[in-house]
Design a protein around this motif. Sequence first.
Motif, PDB file in Angstrom:
ATOM      1  N   PRO A 339       0.828  -1.202   0.000  1.00 32.52           N
ATOM      2  CA  PRO A 339       0.000   0.000   0.000  1.00 32.52           C
ATOM      3  C   PRO A 339       0.866   1.256   0.000  1.00 32.52           C
ATOM      4  O   PRO A 339       2.008   1.207   0.476  1.00 32.52           O
ATOM      5  CB  PRO A 339      -0.728  -0.096   1.346  1.00 32.52           C
ATOM      6  CG  PRO A 339       0.238  -0.810   2.237  1.00 32.52           C
ATOM      7  CD  PRO A 339       1.002  -1.778   1.344  1.00 32.52           C
ATOM      8  N   PHE A 340       0.352   2.347  -0.530  1.00 32.77           N
ATOM      9  CA  PHE A 340       1.035   3.622  -0.319  1.00 32.77           C
ATOM     10  C   PHE A 340       0.873   4.031   1.138  1.00 32.77           C
ATOM     11  O   PHE A 340      -0.221   3.918   1.708  1.00 32.77           O
ATOM     12  CB  PHE A 340       0.476   4.705  -1.240  1.00 32.77           C
ATOM     13  CG  PHE A 340       1.201   4.754  -2.550  1.00 32.77           C
ATOM     14  CD1 PHE A 340       2.430   5.387  -2.643  1.00 32.77           C
ATOM     15  CD2 PHE A 340       0.672   4.136  -3.674  1.00 32.77           C
ATOM     16  CE1 PHE A 340       3.123   5.408  -3.842  1.00 32.77           C
ATOM     17  CE2 PHE A 340       1.363   4.158  -4.880  1.00 32.77           C
ATOM     18  CZ  PHE A 340       2.587   4.799  -4.961  1.00 32.77           C
ATOM     19  N   HIS A 341       1.979   4.482   1.727  1.00 35.83           N
ATOM     20  CA  HIS A 341       1.984   4.966   3.104  1.00 35.83           C
ATOM     21  C   HIS A 341       1.918   6.485   3.064  1.00 35.83           C
ATOM     22  O   HIS A 341       2.855   7.136   2.585  1.00 35.83           O
ATOM     23  CB  HIS A 341       3.261   4.534   3.820  1.00 35.83           C
ATOM     24  CG  HIS A 341       3.382   3.055   4.009  1.00 35.83           C
ATOM     25  ND1 HIS A 341       3.565   2.184   2.955  1.00 35.83           N
ATOM     26  CD2 HIS A 341       3.332   2.305   5.126  1.00 35.83           C
ATOM     27  CE1 HIS A 341       3.627   0.946   3.425  1.00 35.83           C
ATOM     28  NE2 HIS A 341       3.482   0.990   4.738  1.00 35.83           N
ATOM     29  N   ASP A 342       0.844   7.033   3.562  1.00 35.17           N
ATOM     30  CA  ASP A 342       0.700   8.488   3.552  1.00 35.17           C
ATOM     31  C   ASP A 342       1.603   9.099   4.615  1.00 35.17           C
ATOM     32  O   ASP A 342       1.754   8.538   5.698  1.00 35.17           O
ATOM     33  CB  ASP A 342      -0.769   8.835   3.859  1.00 35.17           C
ATOM     34  CG  ASP A 342      -1.071  10.312   3.659  1.00 35.17           C
ATOM     35  OD1 ASP A 342      -0.285  11.007   2.986  1.00 35.17           O
ATOM     36  OD2 ASP A 342      -2.119  10.769   4.170  1.00 35.17           O
ATOM     37  N   ASN A 343       2.209  10.229   4.282  1.00 27.74           N
ATOM     38  CA  ASN A 343       2.847  11.014   5.336  1.00 27.74           C
ATOM     39  C   ASN A 343       2.614  12.497   5.132  1.00 27.74           C
ATOM     40  O   ASN A 343       2.281  12.936   4.034  1.00 27.74           O
ATOM     41  CB  ASN A 343       4.327  10.646   5.523  1.00 27.74           C
ATOM     42  CG  ASN A 343       5.159  10.865   4.293  1.00 27.74           C
ATOM     43  OD1 ASN A 343       5.153  11.934   3.707  1.00 27.74           O
ATOM     44  ND2 ASN A 343       5.885   9.825   3.897  1.00 27.74           N
ATOM     45  N   TRP A 344       2.729  13.207   6.230  1.00 26.40           N
ATOM     46  CA  TRP A 344       2.367  14.634   6.235  1.00 26.40           C
ATOM     47  C   TRP A 344       3.533  15.491   6.696  1.00 26.40           C
ATOM     48  O   TRP A 344       4.194  15.161   7.681  1.00 26.40           O
ATOM     49  CB  TRP A 344       1.177  14.866   7.191  1.00 26.40           C
ATOM     50  CG  TRP A 344       0.795  16.319   7.339  1.00 26.40           C
ATOM     51  CD1 TRP A 344      -0.163  16.993   6.637  1.00 26.40           C
ATOM     52  CD2 TRP A 344       1.353  17.276   8.257  1.00 26.40           C
ATOM     53  NE1 TRP A 344      -0.220  18.307   7.052  1.00 26.40           N
ATOM     54  CE2 TRP A 344       0.706  18.500   8.048  1.00 26.40           C
ATOM     55  CE3 TRP A 344       2.360  17.203   9.237  1.00 26.40           C
ATOM     56  CZ2 TRP A 344       1.006  19.667   8.775  1.00 26.40           C
ATOM     57  CZ3 TRP A 344       2.673  18.360   9.951  1.00 26.40           C
ATOM     58  CH2 TRP A 344       1.993  19.567   9.725  1.00 26.40           C
ATOM     59  N   TRP A 345       3.759  16.553   5.962  1.00 29.26           N
ATOM     60  CA  TRP A 345       4.684  17.598   6.406  1.00 29.26           C
ATOM     61  C   TRP A 345       4.514  18.808   5.518  1.00 29.26           C
ATOM     62  O   TRP A 345       3.623  18.820   4.664  1.00 29.26           O
ATOM     63  CB  TRP A 345       6.129  17.103   6.448  1.00 29.26           C
ATOM     64  CG  TRP A 345       6.693  16.536   5.164  1.00 29.26           C
ATOM     65  CD1 TRP A 345       6.329  15.372   4.551  1.00 29.26           C
ATOM     66  CD2 TRP A 345       7.733  17.088   4.354  1.00 29.26           C
ATOM     67  NE1 TRP A 345       7.082  15.169   3.431  1.00 29.26           N
ATOM     68  CE2 TRP A 345       7.955  16.202   3.284  1.00 29.26           C
ATOM     69  CE3 TRP A 345       8.519  18.238   4.442  1.00 29.26           C
ATOM     70  CZ2 TRP A 345       8.911  16.443   2.291  1.00 29.26           C
ATOM     71  CZ3 TRP A 345       9.479  18.466   3.470  1.00 29.26           C
ATOM     72  CH2 TRP A 345       9.672  17.586   2.398  1.00 29.26           C
TER      73      TRP A 345
END
Length: 565
Positions: A339-345
Motif C-alpha cells: 500500500p502507499f503509506h501516507d505522510n504529512w509535512w
Amino acid sequence: MDSHANSQETGSAAAREDFADPRDGSVNIARVALDRHVESGHGVQVALRWLGKDGARRDLTYADLRDLSARFASVLRDHGLNRGDSVFVLMGREPELYACALGTLRAGLVFTPLFSAFGPEPIRTRMEIGGANVLVTTAAIYRRKIAPWRDQIPTLKLVLIVDGDGDAPEGCTALGPALDAASPDFPAVATAPEDPALIHFTSGTTGKPKGALHVHGAVAYHAFSGRHALDLQPGTIFWCTADPGWVTGTSYGIISPLVNRVTMIVDEAEFDLDRWYSTIQAEGVQVWYTAPTAIRMMMRAGAEAAAPYDFSSLRFLASVGEPLNPEAVTWSAEVFGQPFHDNWWQTETGGIMIANQPGMEVRPGSMGKPMPGITAGIVDRTEGGLRELHDGEIGELALRPGWPSMMRAYLHEEARYAKCFVDGWYLSGDLARRDAEGYYWFVGRADDLIKTSGHLIGPFEVESALIEHEAVAEAGVIGIPDETAGEIVKAYVTLNPGFEASDGLERVLRGHARKRLGAAVAPRAVLFRKSLPKTRSGKIMRRLLKARELGLPEGDISTLETDET
Ligand code: ATP
Ligand code: MG
C-alpha cells in the motif's frame, strides 16, 4: 517487511547524531551527503542514476558527484562569490542540477531551486525575495524568461548557462567549460549548524508563496526521517518523483537519500504511466515516494495498465503533498502488492512529521503517527491562547518546535513567521483529528473548512466519498455562502474514461454522496470539469474554485498548472 519501526532510535537520538565535524563543530550538508561516503570507501557506489527524456542514461557515483559539486563550488569561488550568497537554479532534472545544489552547499552559499516551468513573473518575484546573486539556467529559459528584466535584479552578479557548447547568451557564462577548468579540490566550508543552507518557496495553495529558510543542521533530521519514514538504507534503490523545485524534491530527492547512501533514480521526464511502470521494473526500484495526484492518475488508467509489469522489487511506497484517499491505499495494495503509506509535512517543517511508518499498521485515510521525537497536538485557538483538544475532536494540527529541519524564517515576513508560534506550539494551518490509538486524520486546510447547518465539514471527506464512485477520477469540494445554511457544499469532479457528464450522472453522484455522508454533508451540486486547478506541485487549489464561484479576485496564481473547465 524490512522494518525499523521498533528500533530504539528516537528523534532525540537523531539530534545527537548531528554530523558535526569533531574538529570544529561545523556541519555542512554536502560533506555529510557525499564526502563522508567517499572517505569511508563508498565512492564507487552509484549515487544518482539519471534517465533522460530521450532514453539516455547516466550514472554518477558518490565520487563523481563529490568531484562535480567541488568543481561547481570552485566556479562560484573563482567568480568572487562568498559564503551566504544566494544561488538560484532554474532547470530540468538533469545531473548538473544536483551538482549545483551540493556545490552551493559545499561552498557555504544558500541554494534555492525553482521549478523550471515557472513563468517570468513568479521567477522574478522569488529571485527578488531571495536576493539572488547567481542564477543557473538554460540558454532558452534565460532568453525567454530572464533577459527582459535581468537588470531589475541588481543583486544578480552571475548567470551560468548549463547547456550549449560554450556559446552562452551575452552577459552569461557557460557552465560546462567553467566546470572543466575548475578545481575538483574544494573541501566543504566549515558552516555552523545554524548557517543558512536552503530557501524553499511554499506551493502557494492558500495564497502568496512564502520563502522558508532552512539551515545546514537540518541534515540530522533528513537522515533520521529518511530511515524511519521511508525505510532508506545504504544501497536502497530509491525513486522520489518530486521536482527539487518543491521541498520534497530537495529534502527527499537530494539530501536524505544521499546522506543515507542510497542509489537515487532521477527521471528527467514528467509523469507518463508506462514510463513510470517500466522504470520501476527496469531499475528495480525498492522505495518509491510520490504524490496523490500521480496515484490518482494511475488509478484512472486502471489496474489493467499495471498488469504487464513486474513490481516485485518494491518494498515501501509512500505519498505526500495532499490527503491520500483511502481508495488509493487499498487500490495500491492490490496493484503493487504494497500500500502507499501516507505522510504529512510542509515546506516549513523541512521533513516528514507524521507518517504511516515502516512496520506500522496502515490505516487507509490516516496520515499515520508523529515521528519518534516529534510531539504533535490538536489545538484550538482561543482568546487566552491555545487549548489542547481531546482525541476525536477536530482542531488545528500543531507541533512542538525543536527538530533540526524546522524553518528559521519566512524571508522578509517576520510578522507572518511570528504568527505561526503560540504558547510553545507551531501552528500548521491544517485541521486534523487524532484517534484513540494516536493516528492523525487530515480534515482540511483551515481556510477550506466548510460550515453548513451547524456541521463542520472537511473537503477531504467529501472528496474521498465521491472518488469511491467508479465514474469519478478527482474531486475538489468547496463551501459557498448560503443564507439559511451558512454555507453549502459544492463539488467539482473530473471523470474516469468511459463516463460522460450529464444531469443523470450528477444526480447519481449526489445520491451516492448522500448515502455515504448523509444529507447535511453531501454536496448540493456537482459540476463536471476536464481538470481541476492545481499547483505545479500537484495540489488542488480549492481557493481558486471558490473565488471563481463567487466572482472574487483570483489572488496569487503564480504556481497554477492545469486548469481546464
Ligand atoms: P502555501 O503554504 O503556500 O499555501 P502549501 O501549504 O500547499 O502552500 P507546501 O508546504 O508545499 O505548500 O504543502 C504543505 C501542505 O500540503 C500541508 O500544510 C497540507 O495542507 C498539505 N499536505 C501535505 N501532505 C499532506 C498529507 N499527507 N495529507 C494531507 N495534506 C497534506
Ligand atoms: Mg502551507
